[in-house]
Scaffold this motif. Structure first.
Motif, PDB file in Angstrom:
ATOM      1  N   SER A 187       0.847  -1.198   0.000  1.00  0.00           N
ATOM      2  CA  SER A 187       0.000   0.000   0.000  1.00  0.00           C
ATOM      3  C   SER A 187       0.878   1.241   0.000  1.00  0.00           C
ATOM      4  N   GLN A 188       0.275   2.371  -0.363  1.00  0.00           N
ATOM      5  CA  GLN A 188       1.036   3.621  -0.396  1.00  0.00           C
ATOM      6  C   GLN A 188       1.537   3.994   0.989  1.00  0.00           C
ATOM      7  N   GLU A 189       0.708   3.734   2.002  1.00  0.00           N
ATOM      8  CA  GLU A 189       1.115   4.043   3.376  1.00  0.00           C
ATOM      9  C   GLU A 189       2.338   3.224   3.779  1.00  0.00           C
ATOM     10  N   LYS A 190       2.311   1.947   3.412  1.00  0.00           N
ATOM     11  CA  LYS A 190       3.441   1.077   3.767  1.00  0.00           C
ATOM     12  C   LYS A 190       4.696   1.433   2.977  1.00  0.00           C
ATOM     13  N   LEU A 191       4.507   1.860   1.726  1.00  0.00           N
ATOM     14  CA  LEU A 191       5.656   2.293   0.938  1.00  0.00           C
ATOM     15  C   LEU A 191       6.295   3.536   1.549  1.00  0.00           C
ATOM     16  N   ALA A 192       5.458   4.467   2.019  1.00  0.00           N
ATOM     17  CA  ALA A 192       5.976   5.667   2.688  1.00  0.00           C
ATOM     18  C   ALA A 192       6.732   5.291   3.952  1.00  0.00           C
ATOM     19  N   PHE A 193       6.218   4.303   4.668  1.00  0.00           N
ATOM     20  CA  PHE A 193       6.868   3.804   5.876  1.00  0.00           C
ATOM     21  C   PHE A 193       8.257   3.253   5.541  1.00  0.00           C
ATOM     22  N   CYS A 194       8.365   2.504   4.445  1.00  0.00           N
ATOM     23  CA  CYS A 194       9.649   1.949   4.036  1.00  0.00           C
ATOM     24  C   CYS A 194      10.643   3.054   3.671  1.00  0.00           C
ATOM     25  N   THR A 195      10.133   4.101   3.031  1.00  0.00           N
ATOM     26  CA  THR A 195      11.000   5.233   2.697  1.00  0.00           C
ATOM     27  C   THR A 195      11.538   5.887   3.961  1.00  0.00           C
ATOM     28  N   GLU A 196      10.673   6.038   4.959  1.00  0.00           N
ATOM     29  CA  GLU A 196      11.107   6.597   6.246  1.00  0.00           C
ATOM     30  C   GLU A 196      12.203   5.743   6.885  1.00  0.00           C
ATOM     31  N   LEU A 197      12.128   4.434   6.680  1.00  0.00           N
ATOM     32  CA  LEU A 197      13.117   3.526   7.267  1.00  0.00           C
ATOM     33  C   LEU A 197      14.446   3.540   6.512  1.00  0.00           C
ATOM     34  N   GLY A 198      14.458   4.189   5.353  1.00  0.00           N
ATOM     35  CA  GLY A 198      15.722   4.338   4.639  1.00  0.00           C
ATOM     36  C   GLY A 198      15.826   3.610   3.315  1.00  0.00           C
ATOM     37  N   ALA A 199      14.716   3.018   2.818  1.00  0.00           N
ATOM     38  CA  ALA A 199      14.773   2.327   1.535  1.00  0.00           C
ATOM     39  C   ALA A 199      15.168   3.296   0.423  1.00  0.00           C
ATOM     40  N   ASP A 200      16.029   2.832  -0.482  1.00  0.00           N
ATOM     41  CA  ASP A 200      16.446   3.665  -1.609  1.00  0.00           C
ATOM     42  C   ASP A 200      15.359   3.746  -2.667  1.00  0.00           C
ATOM     43  N   HIS A 201      14.617   2.656  -2.840  1.00  0.00           N
ATOM     44  CA  HIS A 201      13.521   2.602  -3.807  1.00  0.00           C
ATOM     45  C   HIS A 201      12.391   1.779  -3.204  1.00  0.00           C
ATOM     46  N   VAL A 202      11.152   2.141  -3.527  1.00  0.00           N
ATOM     47  CA  VAL A 202      10.001   1.382  -3.037  1.00  0.00           C
ATOM     48  C   VAL A 202       9.113   0.993  -4.214  1.00  0.00           C
TER      49      VAL A 202
END
Length: 353
Positions: A182-197
């Motif tokens: 989901s978009q919310e979970k993708l944003a969460f991954c970005t916050e955690l430092g993912a380079d790409h989601v």
């Protein structure tokens, strides 16, 4: 010390949905035997495997009801069986015997899995670091041989184990591509430092991974989902890549599935690496009796030192999605089963004995 002790627990009164079959009950917890400790529980995490056990779907470890679920525990060692007396009074994180019994104010824990928690880390963080970071360390370092500068694909990266692999992968110097639903979970991954989601619900997510790697594919894939995600991930693997088969969140029955073809593995020139983490005192004995290769307690202690230092120096942090009230435990499991949660769900017992 050699007497049963009264405890409050969540008991699976029958097999079924957690919200329907779990009941708060007073129970007796037996004394610890050889190689066991009894822990006054302060906190624990909820796991997908707990849901499968409660529903009766976990064929690796089928349990007849009634039983107390729960496969992780943080607390103070109240008593110990022969050979483990040195642990009495220490605050530890560990796995209850046979990976159940943790949803209680006292639990019998396998002493081989007990790892000390320093004073500077909270009960909640101690619970949240255990499985994601130990599994992640074992998967990425031991099985995946992840090197700085390599590309790591993490599936279900907003969840409990996936978020740990994401954070740890970044700390180990990898470029991380994270998938979530989901978009919310993708944003969460970005916050955690993912380079790409990437949203794995997109039909072209494999093509997106290949574009991000300029057609080369990924070096390491952390896959705790299984099923079709695994089959599709094989298309993402680079030359000499390492696919980490770390779980079956899509459906525990996939453990015994026949959905994998040798062709993409053989023609793809990549490794498929099994990942199952249980620390034991006698790895050779386990190999001879069960046929499984599990790491030694000493391996766990070495990993624990490395993980704690990464936390202490701020290179990684635990991913606590929610702190759950004791009374809300069944509802939290239902939300987890419906994929409505992120990170680790930590239950505090309020027990400080």
């Amino acid at each position: 010390m050699n007497q049963p002790i009264a405890a409050e627990a969540w008991v699976a009164t029958e097999l079924g949905d957690p919200g329907k079959v779990l009941a708060r009950q007073n129970i007796e917890v037996r004394p610890p035997g050889p190689g066991e400790i009894r822990v006054a529980v302060r906190a624990f995490c909820l796991n997908f495997n707990d849901i499968d056990v409660i529903k009766g779907r976990y064929t690796t470890m089928p349990l007849p009801a009634p039983f107390v679920p729960g496969m992780e525990t943080v607390g103070v060692v109240e008593s110990a069986g022969p050979g483990s007396e040195h642990l009495i009074g220490r605050r530890i994180v560990g796995i209850p015997m046979m990976a159940f019994g943790g949803y209680a104010s006292y639990a019998i824990v396998d002493a081989a899995t007990a790892l000390d928690l320093p004073d500077w880390i909270s009960d909640v963080d101690g619970a949240a670091l255990h499985y994601p970071f130990h599994l992640g360390w074992f998967a990425l370092r031991e099985r995946g041989r992840l090197k700085p500068g390599e590309t790591l694909l993490v599936h279900a990266a907003a969840g409990g184990t996936g978020s740990g692999a994401l954070v740890l992968g970044k700390a180990l110097g990898a470029r991380v591509i994270a998938t979530a639903g989901s978009q919310e979970k993708l944003a969460f991954c970005t916050e955690l430092g993912a380079d790409h989601v990437i949203n794995y619900r997109d039909d072209d997510w494999v093509n997106q991974v290949m574009e991000l790697t300029y057609g080369r594919g990924v070096d390491v894939a952390f896959d705790a989902v299984g099923g079709n995600v695994t089959v599709q991930t094989f298309k993402c693997m680079g030359f000499n890549g390492r696919h980490l088969m770390a779980g079956f969140a899509e459906d525990i029955a996939l453990e015994d599935g026949d959905y994998l073809s040798p062709r993409p593995i053989a023609y793809g020139n990549f490794d498929v690496c099994g990942v199952c983490l249980v620390y034991v005192n006698d790895p050779v004995g386990v190999r001879r009796t069960l046929g499984f290769n599990w790491p030694a307690r000493s391996d766990g202690q070495r990993a624990h030192v490395e993980i704690l230092e990464l936390i202490r120096t701020g290179r990684i942090r635990t991913v606590v999605g929610e702190q759950i009230d004791w009374a809300d435990l069944p509802n939290a499991l239902e939300r987890m089963a419906a994929r409505q949660t992120t990170g680790r769900l930590v239950v505090s017992t309020g027990h400080h004995g």
